[in-house]
Enzyme design. Structure first.
Site, short mmCIF file in Angstrom:
data_model
loop_
_atom_site.label_atom_id
_atom_site.label_comp_id
_atom_site.label_asym_id
_atom_site.label_seq_id
_atom_site.Cartn_x
_atom_site.Cartn_y
_atom_site.Cartn_z
N HIS A 1 53.29 44.94 40.70
CA HIS A 1 53.80 43.73 41.33
C HIS A 1 55.20 43.39 40.83
O HIS A 1 56.03 42.89 41.59
CB HIS A 1 52.84 42.58 41.05
CG HIS A 1 53.10 41.36 41.88
ND1 HIS A 1 52.81 41.29 43.22
CD2 HIS A 1 53.63 40.16 41.56
CE1 HIS A 1 53.14 40.10 43.69
NE2 HIS A 1 53.65 39.40 42.70
N HIS B 1 51.19 36.94 49.12
CA HIS B 1 50.23 36.34 48.19
C HIS B 1 48.83 36.74 48.66
O HIS B 1 47.95 35.90 48.84
CB HIS B 1 50.41 34.81 48.11
CG HIS B 1 50.58 34.33 46.71
ND1 HIS B 1 50.01 33.19 46.22
CD2 HIS B 1 51.25 34.87 45.66
CE1 HIS B 1 50.33 33.02 44.95
NE2 HIS B 1 51.08 34.04 44.59
#
Length: 722
Positions: A47, A93
């Protein structure tokens, strides 16, 4: 309290491979402290480090005369003239939203808004691109309800209009929904703020809300596949407060006017760790942090927890020390924390102190710019066979085929979603959700910005290269159909496990297609996000490289936002070859996903889009042709105008083909003649195919009352989700 032992289980739980942990030991020449272990895990996870994607992201076109700032900052920046610029980005998200839909989606909105105002821009528009599992799946209704409520709850309270987006349903997302959030803001081109730290011994300042334990380990969780322990990951989801974020934005924008800000970075993934490391690394400096000075909302927080907390509404700033009193006064005024928590260092060092003890002492550059990078093995996606027209498909009644589309939640009207979003706050929204692009005035000027979000995942799954091209091309068309000149794009690359060569092959193919289209259409990528490991129990999502795009209308006369009028001629721009492979018709009416994706002729896209924009004064309404082809586009244009339409064509392949580079236009008979003459002169394919008016939808000899079809179109989405 003694640190936990770093065991094999801890190493795996923190997302390290054995080789990566061995490299940590090699860098340090010792066993890391538990805080150092957490810092490495946060910065080296997928990430934050983009370790599987960096090689290929570097191949994307990122430059152009319109580009002020490309990838690498909080958001991309594009010049819109008159000393103004638009700042924008899209981020995912996904994992948090699947675990806790409301807060996952809400904090996704909050995070992308911070990326924009961190650079000195005031947000003026938001969008979202949502992918869910089948409507019959036991989790889907809860996910849709929670995600939509979370997006609306945060965006509405913050006060930014949500002007567009997309929603899709497919079995591939049953175990892993996608929530991609986009935001754009306006700034003066000479008043942009960047994140690279500068100056030695400069104070590092913590701004905003207090630090809690919410979101600890969130970045690592976002880089992992799901399994049946998913509910245990709920504490890693952040909790948002839009009213605090609104105050934080106003405080930051006010602070920026004082000259106190040297550099600034929002605290997103990996919180204090990532923001401090990235600021130092970009500036070639080290950073020292004193965690005793960090504002905390929970007692007895450890250094590990503070460094990895992803509590929301926080910023980190390098401050001009002569402006400390001025800066503190601004944040006191807005009732937000302001604390000097460290300083910049000359050495390549990340030093973290807590309670007088050294909790971490690391070479800072090894955490960020020299983090692991992989050239993952990849296998090119096998070429799909061309679709051969099947008798039951070609023989379906055109109106029955249309009903299959507009009665599906994928193609029904989505007002159930967007009516929960405030599209009119700030009073500059010209065109709200429901059209191909959202339109927002640049306040106090004649200019308008257009925003769109596009991808067709089934195309990408069948042919990643053409699917990647198509996502950019459709964004180009949606902007062009509003009269806007496309400026630039942001991407959100949602894929499965990159350690599987076939998944990495999808990623590589899509990147190549996106890059080719961005070059041909002069829409460079200026920002973006990669979300990998979107899998549950080994089953991955459809490859979903979402493209967010921004366009500019310099003069109101160039805007195309009207509706078809009674008696208007229906005109088709572009060529139809009858491509039904991977079409919405096959998927919705027959439950088939077969054949290859349509080929995207980028030269035709550019030519036809440029022609359409140049012809704006002649056009009452326009839409691009994508899912559902001519039939769905014609119905939607008639529905928007609350009139009927009659098309001469009855051939299923001609009506429902998804050939690219096409538009449907409505204009008067007089203007139709001028448009046709101009098209012939420009060598643009054009055809008069019918007329708007009446109260029926008619395709050849097949017809139905528009009111009946409208009822199906208006109610199918809510019916499927309630």
């Amino acid at each position: 309290m003694a640190d936990p032992d770093i065991t094999k289980d801890q190493i795996a739980a923190h997302g390290f491979t054995p080789d990566e942990y061995a490299e940590v030991l090699n860098i340090l020449g010792r066993t890391p402290t538990f805080t150092e272990f957490g810092i490495f895990s946060a910065m080296w996870n997928e990430h934050c480090s983009y370790k599987s994607s960096k090689k290929w992201l570097r191949t994307l076109p990122t430059e152009g005369t319109q580009v002020i700032c490309g990838p690498g900052e909080n958001a991309g920046i594009v010049d819109i003239g008159d000393g103004q610029c638009v700042v924008f980005k899209m981020e995912s998200h996904n994992h948090p939203s699947y675990i806790e839909p409301y807060q996952g989606a809400a904090t996704g909105v909050g995070g992308i808004l911070r990326d924009v105002f961190t650079m000195g821009a005031r947000p003026i528009a938001a969008m979202n691109a949502l992918s869910f599992g089948e409507t019959a799946h036991p989790k889907t209704k809860r996910l849709v309800s929670g995600v939509v409520e979370g997006i609306g709850g945060y965006g509405n309270a913050f006060g930014v209009p949500t002007v567009g987006g997309e929603v899709r349903f497919h079995a591939a997302y049953n175990g892993n929904c996608l929530v991609n959030a986009f935001a754009a803001g306006l700034a003066d081109a000479d008043k942009i703020f960047y994140s690279a730290a500068s100056g030695i011994g400069m104070p590092v300042v913590y701004l905003g809300a207090k630090t809690g334990r919410d979101g600890v380990g969130g970045a690592t969780m976002a880089s992992a596949e799901f399994d049946d322990t998913i509910e245990e990951k709920r504490p890693t989801v952040q909790v948002g407060d839009p009213f605090t974020e609104k105050r934080l934005m106003e405080a930051c924008l006010e602070l920026m006017k004082t000259g106190a800000v040297i550099s600034i970075q929002d605290m997103g993934a990996a919180g204090l760790t990532c923001s401090a490391v990235e600021m130092g690394d970009k500036g070639g400096l080290g950073v020292k942090l004193n965690l005793d000075a960090v504002p905390q909302r929970e007692p007895n927080m450890t250094a590990y927890e503070m460094m990895l907390s992803e509590s929301q509404e926080r910023m980190l700033m390098v401050l001009d020390p002569s402006k400390e009193a001025v800066a503190k006064a601004v944040f006191d005024k807005w009732d937000l924390d302001f604390a000097i928590v460290g300083e910049t260092l000359e050495d390549d060092r990340f030093l973290v102190m807590h309670g007088g003890d050294v909790m971490a002492d690391l070479p800072l550059s090894k955490l960020s710019s020299t983090a692991p990078e992989y050239d993952r093995p990849w296998i090119e996606t096998p070429k799909a066979p061309e679709y051969q027209h099947e008798a039951d498909v070609i023989g379906i009644d055109p109106i029955d085929a249309l009903k299959a589309l507009i009665g599906s939640p994928n193609h029904a009207r989505k007002h159930w979603v967007w009516e929960q979003y405030d599209a009119q706050v700030m009073a500059d929204t010209v065109q709200a959700p429901g059209a191909g692009a959202g339109l927002v005035r640049v306040h106090g000027t004649q200019k308008t910005l257009a925003f769109t979000s596009d991808v067709t995942p089934r195309y990408v799954a069948a042919n990643p290269f053409e699917g990647g091209k198509q996502a950019v091309a459709e964004a180009f068309r949606n902007l062009s159909a509003s009269g806007a000149k496309p400026l630039a794009t942001t991407d959100n690359m949602n894929f499965g496990n990159p350690e599987k060569p076939e998944i990495m092959g999808q990623f590589v193919g899509a990147i190549k297609g996106i890059g080719a289209a961005c070059i041909a259409l002069d829409m460079p990528i200026v920002s973006g996000n990669v979300s990998l490991y979107n899998e549950t129990d080994g089953s991955g999502i459809l490859p979903t490289p979402t493209i967010g795009a921004v366009g500019l209308i310099e003069n109101p006369d160039d805007m195309i936002k009207g509706i078809a009028q009674e008696g208007d001629v229906a005109i088709l721009i572009g060529e139809t070859h009858g491509h039904l492979g991977q079409s919405a018709l096959l998927a919705e009416a027959f439950g088939r996903e077969t054949g290859d994706a349509p080929t995207v002729d980028l030269a035709a896209e550019r030519r036809n889009g440029d022609f359409l924009r140049a012809s704006a004064p002649l056009i009452n309404a326009a839409t691009d042709l994508a899912d559902g082809g001519l039939a769905l586009a014609a119905f939607e244009m008639a529905e928007a105008a609350d009139i009927g339409i009659t098309l001469e064509q009855s051939d299923i392949a001609q009506l429902f083909a998804e050939d690219q580079a096409r538009y449907l236009v409505a204009c008067t008979t007089e203007h139709a003649e001028k448009l046709t003459a101009a098209a012939v002169q420009a060598d643009v394919p054009i055809a008069h195919i019918g007329r708007f008016g009446g109260d029926t939808i008619t395709f050849g000899a097949s017809s139905a009352a528009k009111t009946d079809l409208s009822s199906l179109f208006q109610n199918a989405f809510a019916k499927a989700l309630t």
